[in-house]
Design an enzyme around this catalytic site. Structure first.
Site, mmCIF file in Angstrom:
data_model
loop_
_atom_site.group_PDB
_atom_site.id
_atom_site.type_symbol
_atom_site.label_atom_id
_atom_site.label_comp_id
_atom_site.label_asym_id
_atom_site.label_seq_id
_atom_site.Cartn_x
_atom_site.Cartn_y
_atom_site.Cartn_z
ATOM 1 N N ASP A 235 -6.358 -3.780 -7.577
ATOM 2 C CA ASP A 235 -6.880 -4.333 -6.324
ATOM 3 C C ASP A 235 -7.083 -5.830 -6.491
ATOM 4 O OD1 ASP A 235 -8.075 -3.252 -3.601
ATOM 5 O OD2 ASP A 235 -9.250 -4.981 -4.249
ATOM 6 N N ARG B 50 0.818 -1.219 0.000
ATOM 7 C CA ARG B 50 0.000 0.000 0.000
ATOM 8 C C ARG B 50 0.851 1.268 0.000
ATOM 9 N NH1 ARG B 50 -5.556 -0.798 1.743
ATOM 10 N NH2 ARG B 50 -6.130 -2.602 0.522
ATOM 11 N N ARG C 57 -4.086 6.639 0.186
ATOM 12 C CA ARG C 57 -4.645 7.886 0.735
ATOM 13 C C ARG C 57 -3.716 8.669 1.646
ATOM 14 N NH1 ARG C 57 -10.340 5.095 1.682
ATOM 15 N NH2 ARG C 57 -8.888 3.769 2.799
ATOM 16 N N ARG D 18 -7.762 11.115 -6.339
ATOM 17 C CA ARG D 18 -8.997 10.511 -5.827
ATOM 18 C C ARG D 18 -10.137 11.516 -5.694
ATOM 19 N NH1 ARG D 18 -12.015 7.725 -4.547
ATOM 20 N NH2 ARG D 18 -11.874 6.448 -2.673
ATOM 21 N N TYR E 73 -13.848 -12.878 0.428
ATOM 22 C CA TYR E 73 -14.663 -11.710 0.070
ATOM 23 C C TYR E 73 -15.884 -12.118 -0.739
ATOM 24 C CZ TYR E 73 -11.257 -8.301 1.763
ATOM 25 O OH TYR E 73 -10.441 -7.543 2.556
HETATM 26 O O1 CP3 Z 1 0.188 0.374 -3.339
HETATM 27 C C1 CP3 Z 1 -0.249 -0.791 -3.370
HETATM 28 O O2 CP3 Z 1 -0.061 -1.617 -2.456
HETATM 29 C C2 CP3 Z 1 -0.921 -1.272 -4.625
HETATM 30 C C3 CP3 Z 1 -2.334 -1.224 -4.683
HETATM 31 C C4 CP3 Z 1 -3.226 -2.171 -3.885
HETATM 32 C C5 CP3 Z 1 -4.540 -1.814 -3.533
HETATM 33 N N1 CP3 Z 1 -5.126 -2.906 -2.973
HETATM 34 C C6 CP3 Z 1 -5.174 -0.514 -3.792
HETATM 35 C C7 CP3 Z 1 -6.263 -0.098 -2.892
HETATM 36 C C8 CP3 Z 1 -3.007 -3.489 -3.461
HETATM 37 C C9 CP3 Z 1 -1.748 -4.337 -3.531
HETATM 38 C C10 CP3 Z 1 -4.235 -3.938 -2.876
HETATM 39 C C11 CP3 Z 1 -4.427 -5.301 -2.352
HETATM 40 C C12 CP3 Z 1 -5.613 -5.582 -1.536
HETATM 41 N N2 CP3 Z 1 -6.897 -5.135 -1.699
HETATM 42 C C13 CP3 Z 1 -5.618 -6.498 -0.456
HETATM 43 C C14 CP3 Z 1 -4.425 -7.300 0.017
HETATM 44 C C15 CP3 Z 1 -3.511 -6.495 0.834
HETATM 45 C C16 CP3 Z 1 -4.004 -6.219 2.229
HETATM 46 O O3 CP3 Z 1 -4.095 -5.027 2.562
HETATM 47 O O4 CP3 Z 1 -4.233 -7.173 2.962
HETATM 48 C C17 CP3 Z 1 -6.915 -6.534 0.072
HETATM 49 C C18 CP3 Z 1 -7.399 -7.350 1.248
HETATM 50 C C19 CP3 Z 1 -7.713 -5.682 -0.733
HETATM 51 C C20 CP3 Z 1 -9.167 -5.419 -0.615
HETATM 52 C C21 CP3 Z 1 -9.443 -3.997 -0.335
HETATM 53 N N3 CP3 Z 1 -9.308 -2.981 -1.253
HETATM 54 C C22 CP3 Z 1 -9.885 -3.419 0.874
HETATM 55 C C23 CP3 Z 1 -10.129 -4.184 2.149
HETATM 56 C C24 CP3 Z 1 -10.023 -2.040 0.646
HETATM 57 C C25 CP3 Z 1 -10.571 -0.994 1.572
HETATM 58 C C26 CP3 Z 1 -9.527 -0.456 2.450
HETATM 59 C C27 CP3 Z 1 -9.812 0.967 2.822
HETATM 60 O O5 CP3 Z 1 -8.890 1.504 3.438
HETATM 61 O O6 CP3 Z 1 -10.861 1.512 2.506
HETATM 62 C C28 CP3 Z 1 -9.622 -1.784 -0.672
HETATM 63 C C29 CP3 Z 1 -9.558 -0.455 -1.323
HETATM 64 C C30 CP3 Z 1 -8.214 -0.050 -1.802
HETATM 65 N N4 CP3 Z 1 -7.429 -0.767 -2.644
HETATM 66 C C31 CP3 Z 1 -7.542 1.160 -1.473
HETATM 67 C C32 CP3 Z 1 -6.321 1.128 -2.166
HETATM 68 C C33 CP3 Z 1 -5.225 2.163 -2.190
HETATM 69 C C34 CP3 Z 1 -8.105 2.238 -0.555
HETATM 70 C C35 CP3 Z 1 -7.938 3.612 -1.035
HETATM 71 C C36 CP3 Z 1 -9.038 4.266 -1.772
HETATM 72 O O7 CP3 Z 1 -10.248 4.038 -1.552
HETATM 73 O O8 CP3 Z 1 -8.668 5.121 -2.597
#
Ligand code: CP3
Length: 357
Positions: A87, A38, A42, A51, A164
Site C-alpha cells: 500500500d 487494484r 476484495r 482476508r 494522508y
Molecule cells: O492490486 C493492486 O493494485 C496492488 C495493491 C495496492 C493496494 N493499495 C492494496 C490495498 C495498491 C497499488 C494500492 C495503492 C493505494 N493505496 C493508493 C493509490 C491508488 C488509488 O487507488 O488511488 C491509495 C490512495 C491507497 C490508500 C488506501 N489503501 C485506501 C484509500 C484504502 C481503502 C480503500 C478501501 O476500499 O477500503 C486502502 C486499503 C487497501 N489497499 C485495499 C487494498 C486491496 C483495500 C482492501 C482491503 O482492505 O483488504
C-alpha cells in the site's frame, strides 16, 4: 534474506520481450498489454478468503502472503503485468506515524501532521531496514512469476502521501493540506522534503530488489490548480520520478482528474503517463505529445456493464489509442470492490483480441 538481482543491467536492454515492457518503451507489440490498478483485492474470492484470516497489514508484512495475493490476478485474469501487493501508506510508519485500516473508513493516521515541528520530527525511510518485508516479497515474486509477466513496484507520489499524513485519512476538501501550503509553506516544504526522500529511497530499493517497472500514484493531485502544482508539488514529484527513471526501468506517472495538469506531470517525469476516463484517451495523449506512452483509461464502472456494453467501452478506448505504439490498457482508477471477476477476465480477452498488424 533479500537477494538483490542485477535489474539495473537487464532493464536498460533496448528490446524487452514482454508486451507490457515493450509498450512502456513505445515499441510495437503483438497485442495491447493490459493490467488493472487494484487487480488484487476484495472483488476476488481468493483474496477475500485470505482476508478472512489476515488483516491487510498482516498480508503485506508477510512476504509469502503478499506474493500469493500478487499472483492471484495473474492466474485468474491473464493480465500482462503483476503489481506488487502493498500500500502507498506503508512508509508512513517508519517515518514515525501510526497506520490503521479502519473498517469502512479507509486508512487512518492518528497523529496527523499539522505543524512545522511535527513535520521536522519525521524521519526519512531507509527501505532495506524499514520495509525489508516488501523487498523480500519482490524477490519471491521474481522467482515465481512467468518470464513474460513483469513485476510493477510502486509508491505514492509525495503530494498524495503527504495529503494522508496531514489530513489523517481520506479527505473531502483537502482543507488541511492546502491550508498548510498557504499558511505555513516552510512546514509544507519540510514535510515534502522528507516524504520525497523517503519515496525515492523506497522506489530505488524496489527496483534494486527486482521490480521491472514502477508506478508513482498521485491519486489526489487533481485537487490542485496548475500554479499550486508547480510551486508546491512538481519539484518533489520530479525528484522521485527522475531518480527512478535514471535506473533504466519504465516509470508510470499516474494521477486522476488531471486534465489541466498533464503537461506539468509529463515535465515532472515518467516513461508512461496514466490517464483517467474523464478525458478521451486520444485527447489526453494529444496534450502530452506522442513522445510518451500512456496508460488507461476505462471507467472502472464499465466493468459492471453487460458484456456487449463493456465490449463497446473497451473497444472505444482501443480505437482512440489507434494501434499507436505506447498504449497500456488499464482502468482510469482502481477496480471497484463489487466488480464481477468474470467481466474483468472478459475485458482482458477483448483487449488481447483487438487486432494489431
Ligand atoms: O492490486 C493492486 O493494485 C496492488 C495493491 C495496492 C493496494 N493499495 C492494496 C490495498 C495498491 C497499488 C494500492 C495503492 C493505494 N493505496 C493508493 C493509490 C491508488 C488509488 O487507488 O488511488 C491509495 C490512495 C491507497 C490508500 C488506501 N489503501 C485506501 C484509500 C484504502 C481503502 C480503500 C478501501 O476500499 O477500503 C486502502 C486499503 C487497501 N489497499 C485495499 C487494498 C486491496 C483495500 C482492501 C482491503 O482492505 O483488504
Amino acid at each position: 534474506m533479500i537477494e538483490p538481482q542485477p535489474r539495473f543491467v537487464d532493464a536498460v536492454q533496448p528490446e524487452p520481450a514482454a508486451r507490457f515492457l515493450r509498450a512502456c518503451r513505445r515499441l510495437p507489440v503483438d497485442a495491447t498489454p493490459v493490467w488493472f490498478m487494484r487487480q488484487a483485492g476484495r472483488y476476488m474470492p481468493e483474496y477475500r478468503a485470505i482476508r478472512e484470516r489476515h488483516s491487510l497489514l498482516e498480508i503485506v508484512a508477510r512476504p509469502h502472503l503478499a506474493a500469493e495475493v500478487t499472483l492471484q490476478p495473474v492466474q485468474t485474469l491473464g493480465v500482462d503485468a503483476a503489481i506488487l501487493f502493498a500500500d502507498i501508506l506503508l512508509p508512513v510508519v517508519p517515518m514515525g506515524l501510526s497506520l490503521e485500516f479502519a473498517k469502512g473508513e479507509g486508512p487512518v493516521i492518528r497523529e496527523a501532521v499539522r505543524s512545522a515541528q511535527a513535520a521536522r520530527r519525521l524521519r526519512v525511510v531507509d527501505a532495506e531496514t524499514d520495509l525489508g518485508h516488501v523487498l523480500e516479497a519482490i524477490c519471491i515474486l521474481r522467482r515465481e512469476l512467468p518470464a513474460d509477466v513483469p513485476l510493477i513496484g510502486f509508491c505514492g507520489a509525495p503530494f498524495t502521501v503527504a495529503s494522508y499524513m496531514v489530513e489523517g485519512g481520506p479527505a473531502k476538501d483537502f482543507r488541511n493540506v492546502k491550508g498548510m501550503m498557504l499558511a505555513d509553506p516552510a512546514a509544507w516544504h519540510s514535510l515534502m522534503e522528507t516524504v520525497a526522500s523517503s519515496m525515492e529511497n523506497y522506489l530505488l530499493a524496489q527496483i534494486q530488489a527486482g521490480a521491472q517497472a514502477v508506478q508513482v500514484f498521485d491519486s489526489w493531485v487533481g485537487q490542485l490548480s496548475p500554479a499550486d502544482y508547480l510551486e508546491f508539488v512538481q519539484p518533489y514529484s520530479r525528484r522521485v520520478l527522475k531518480a527512478a527513471e535514471a535506473t533504466g526501468v519504465p516509470v508510470i506517472h499516474f494521477g486522476t482528474d488531471t486534465a489541466t495538469l498533464l503537461p506539468h506531470m509529463k515535465e515532472a517525469g515518467g516513461t508512461v503517463i496514466g490517464l483517467d476516463w474523464r478525458m478521451p484517451l486520444d485527447d489526453g495523449w494529444g496534450l502530452l505529445g506522442e513522445d510518451v506512452a500512456v496508460q488507461g483509461n476505462l471507467d472502472p464502472t464499465a466493468l459492471f456493464a453487460p458484456l456487449p456494453v463493456l465490449r463497446d467501452r473497451v473497444e472505444g478506448v482501443l480505437r482512440r489509442a489507434g494501434g499507436r505504439p505506447g498504449h497500456i490498457f488499464n482502468v482510469g482508477h482502481g477496480i471497484l470492490t463489487h466488480t464481477p471477476v468474470e467481466n474483468v477476465r472478459a475485458a482482458v480477452d477483448m483487449v488481447h483480441e483487438w487486432p494489431h498488424e
